[in-house]
Scaffold this motif. Sequence first.
Motif, PDB file in Angstrom:
ATOM      1  N   GLU A 162      11.664   0.919  13.835  1.00 12.84           N
ATOM      2  CA  GLU A 162      12.286  -0.386  13.970  1.00 12.84           C
ATOM      3  C   GLU A 162      11.635  -1.195  15.103  1.00 12.84           C
ATOM      4  O   GLU A 162      11.999  -2.352  15.325  1.00 12.84           O
ATOM      5  N   ASP A 163      10.690  -0.589  15.806  1.00 16.73           N
ATOM      6  CA  ASP A 163      10.024  -1.286  16.899  1.00 16.73           C
ATOM      7  C   ASP A 163       9.327  -2.536  16.371  1.00 16.73           C
ATOM      8  O   ASP A 163       8.674  -2.512  15.320  1.00 16.73           O
ATOM      9  N   ALA A 164       9.462  -3.633  17.114  1.00 17.79           N
ATOM     10  CA  ALA A 164       8.958  -4.927  16.655  1.00 17.79           C
ATOM     11  C   ALA A 164       7.460  -4.898  16.374  1.00 17.79           C
ATOM     12  O   ALA A 164       6.997  -5.413  15.351  1.00 17.79           O
ATOM     13  N   VAL A 165       6.713  -4.293  17.285  1.00 10.51           N
ATOM     14  CA  VAL A 165       5.250  -4.310  17.147  1.00 10.51           C
ATOM     15  C   VAL A 165       4.743  -3.159  16.291  1.00 10.51           C
ATOM     16  O   VAL A 165       3.995  -3.362  15.333  1.00 10.51           O
ATOM     17  N   LEU A 166       5.148  -1.923  16.611  1.00 14.36           N
ATOM     18  CA  LEU A 166       4.624  -0.768  15.881  1.00 14.36           C
ATOM     19  C   LEU A 166       4.986  -0.825  14.399  1.00 14.36           C
ATOM     20  O   LEU A 166       4.152  -0.510  13.541  1.00 14.36           O
ATOM     21  N   GLY A 167       6.218  -1.209  14.099  1.00 14.00           N
ATOM     22  CA  GLY A 167       6.621  -1.296  12.700  1.00 14.00           C
ATOM     23  C   GLY A 167       5.780  -2.297  11.929  1.00 14.00           C
ATOM     24  O   GLY A 167       5.339  -2.038  10.801  1.00 14.00           O
ATOM     25  N   ALA A 168       5.538  -3.459  12.534  1.00 17.17           N
ATOM     26  CA  ALA A 168       4.722  -4.488  11.881  1.00 17.17           C
ATOM     27  C   ALA A 168       3.260  -4.051  11.778  1.00 17.17           C
ATOM     28  O   ALA A 168       2.606  -4.268  10.751  1.00 17.17           O
ATOM     29  N   MET A 169       2.752  -3.417  12.831  1.00 19.73           N
ATOM     30  CA  MET A 169       1.357  -2.976  12.821  1.00 19.73           C
ATOM     31  C   MET A 169       1.108  -1.921  11.745  1.00 19.73           C
ATOM     32  O   MET A 169       0.048  -1.894  11.114  1.00 19.73           O
ATOM     33  N   ALA A 170       2.084  -1.035  11.545  1.00 16.34           N
ATOM     34  CA  ALA A 170       1.931  -0.002  10.517  1.00 16.34           C
ATOM     35  C   ALA A 170       1.856  -0.637   9.129  1.00 16.34           C
ATOM     36  O   ALA A 170       0.995  -0.280   8.313  1.00 16.34           O
ATOM     37  N   LYS A 171       2.728  -1.588   8.859  1.00 12.72           N
ATOM     38  CA  LYS A 171       2.708  -2.264   7.555  1.00 12.72           C
ATOM     39  C   LYS A 171       1.422  -3.073   7.395  1.00 12.72           C
ATOM     40  O   LYS A 171       0.812  -3.100   6.316  1.00 12.72           O
ATOM     41  N   GLY A 172       1.010  -3.736   8.475  1.00 11.38           N
ATOM     42  CA  GLY A 172      -0.242  -4.483   8.413  1.00 11.38           C
ATOM     43  C   GLY A 172      -1.437  -3.572   8.228  1.00 11.38           C
ATOM     44  O   GLY A 172      -2.400  -3.922   7.522  1.00 11.38           O
ATOM     45  N   GLY A 173      -1.391  -2.384   8.850  1.00 12.97           N
ATOM     46  CA  GLY A 173      -2.470  -1.406   8.673  1.00 12.97           C
ATOM     47  C   GLY A 173      -2.570  -0.946   7.232  1.00 12.97           C
ATOM     48  O   GLY A 173      -3.676  -0.750   6.691  1.00 12.97           O
ATOM     49  N   LEU A 174      -1.429  -0.766   6.590  1.00 11.89           N
ATOM     50  CA  LEU A 174      -1.438  -0.439   5.162  1.00 11.89           C
ATOM     51  C   LEU A 174      -2.082  -1.572   4.351  1.00 11.89           C
ATOM     52  O   LEU A 174      -2.851  -1.316   3.422  1.00 11.89           O
ATOM     53  N   GLY A 175      -1.770  -2.803   4.738  1.00  8.81           N
ATOM     54  CA  GLY A 175      -2.400  -3.931   4.074  1.00  8.81           C
ATOM     55  C   GLY A 175      -3.912  -3.912   4.229  1.00  8.81           C
ATOM     56  O   GLY A 175      -4.652  -4.132   3.255  1.00  8.81           O
ATOM     57  N   ASP A 176      -4.378  -3.610   5.437  1.00  2.79           N
ATOM     58  CA  ASP A 176      -5.827  -3.544   5.679  1.00  2.79           C
ATOM     59  C   ASP A 176      -6.485  -2.462   4.820  1.00  2.79           C
ATOM     60  O   ASP A 176      -7.576  -2.660   4.273  1.00  2.79           O
ATOM     61  N   ALA A 177      -5.811  -1.300   4.717  1.00  2.00           N
ATOM     62  CA  ALA A 177      -6.367  -0.202   3.931  1.00  2.00           C
ATOM     63  C   ALA A 177      -6.482  -0.593   2.455  1.00  2.00           C
ATOM     64  O   ALA A 177      -7.510  -0.334   1.809  1.00  2.00           O
ATOM     65  N   PHE A 178      -5.455  -1.226   1.914  1.00  2.00           N
ATOM     66  CA  PHE A 178      -5.508  -1.629   0.515  1.00  2.00           C
ATOM     67  C   PHE A 178      -6.547  -2.728   0.288  1.00  2.00           C
ATOM     68  O   PHE A 178      -7.191  -2.767  -0.777  1.00  2.00           O
ATOM     69  N   MET A 179      -6.727  -3.613   1.261  1.00  3.83           N
ATOM     70  CA  MET A 179      -7.781  -4.629   1.130  1.00  3.83           C
ATOM     71  C   MET A 179      -9.152  -3.972   1.039  1.00  3.83           C
ATOM     72  O   MET A 179      -9.997  -4.372   0.228  1.00  3.83           O
ATOM     73  N   GLN A 180      -9.374  -2.960   1.868  1.00  2.94           N
ATOM     74  CA  GLN A 180     -10.665  -2.270   1.854  1.00  2.94           C
ATOM     75  C   GLN A 180     -10.875  -1.495   0.550  1.00  2.94           C
ATOM     76  O   GLN A 180     -12.014  -1.241   0.152  1.00  2.94           O
ATOM     77  N   LEU A 181      -9.794  -1.135  -0.094  1.00  2.11           N
ATOM     78  CA  LEU A 181      -9.888  -0.455  -1.390  1.00  2.11           C
ATOM     79  C   LEU A 181      -9.909  -1.454  -2.547  1.00  2.11           C
ATOM     80  O   LEU A 181      -9.762  -1.067  -3.704  1.00  2.11           O
TER      81      LEU A 181
END
Length: 255
Positions: A162-181
Amino acid sequence: MATYKKRGYKPKDKVEEQRLDEQESTTAEVFSTLDESASKTEEWVSKNQNYILGVIGVVAVALLAFLAYNQFVQKPKDANAANELYYPQQYFDQALNATAQKDSLFNLALNGGEGKYGFLDIIDEYPGTKAANLANYSAGMAYLNMQQYQEAITHLGDFSSEDAVLGAMAKGGLGDAFMQLNQPSEALGYYEGALAHNTNEYTTPKFLYKAGVTALELAQKDKALQYFERIKNEFSKSDEARSIDAFIGMAKSGS
């Protein structure tokens, strides 16, 4: 209003006497029913006393077991896992700031060294702890930096916060991974998830920008324009705002 017989009270006529007799009969029936119900309840409790006491005993034992587990197993486990996390986290931080040998440092963070646990060991050895959860985040980000995108998706997907930054960064990191794929639709969903997770000066303009660029790639220009204009209007001092007018122009062209 009900009429009650008082001591020495005489009814005025036979009709009133009959009514009073009926009330007394009804009252007697009610009390008789109550007595009968109470008797049946006492009888049931008496017959099932051992069962009732057994259920109470099971609940009490379960509660005591939970408290004991939490105090003598889970808390020490959490403490040990947190101590183990310190070693790989140092290598992870060094890798983020390094200009060379990044992958070597990320590998040490993931797999450990010199007899110390890495993130993957902590995930396996201390499941269910806060440290294992954080290890999933760091392992996912390490794999993302090493361009091992499926592994990044696995570990970032296992992380929750629920952390403001870590939670958002994790979801954004998933977005980055799917973009690269080359899966921009999935990527956009995760960028939007990062935006929905929290609004702040650090993660929001970053993922507004990425969501806008991805929407442009998907020919969703109206959506891209909304994201770019939010950067311009709400986060004008962010790095992403420096060239945002050009992206707004691209989103408006042909829309």
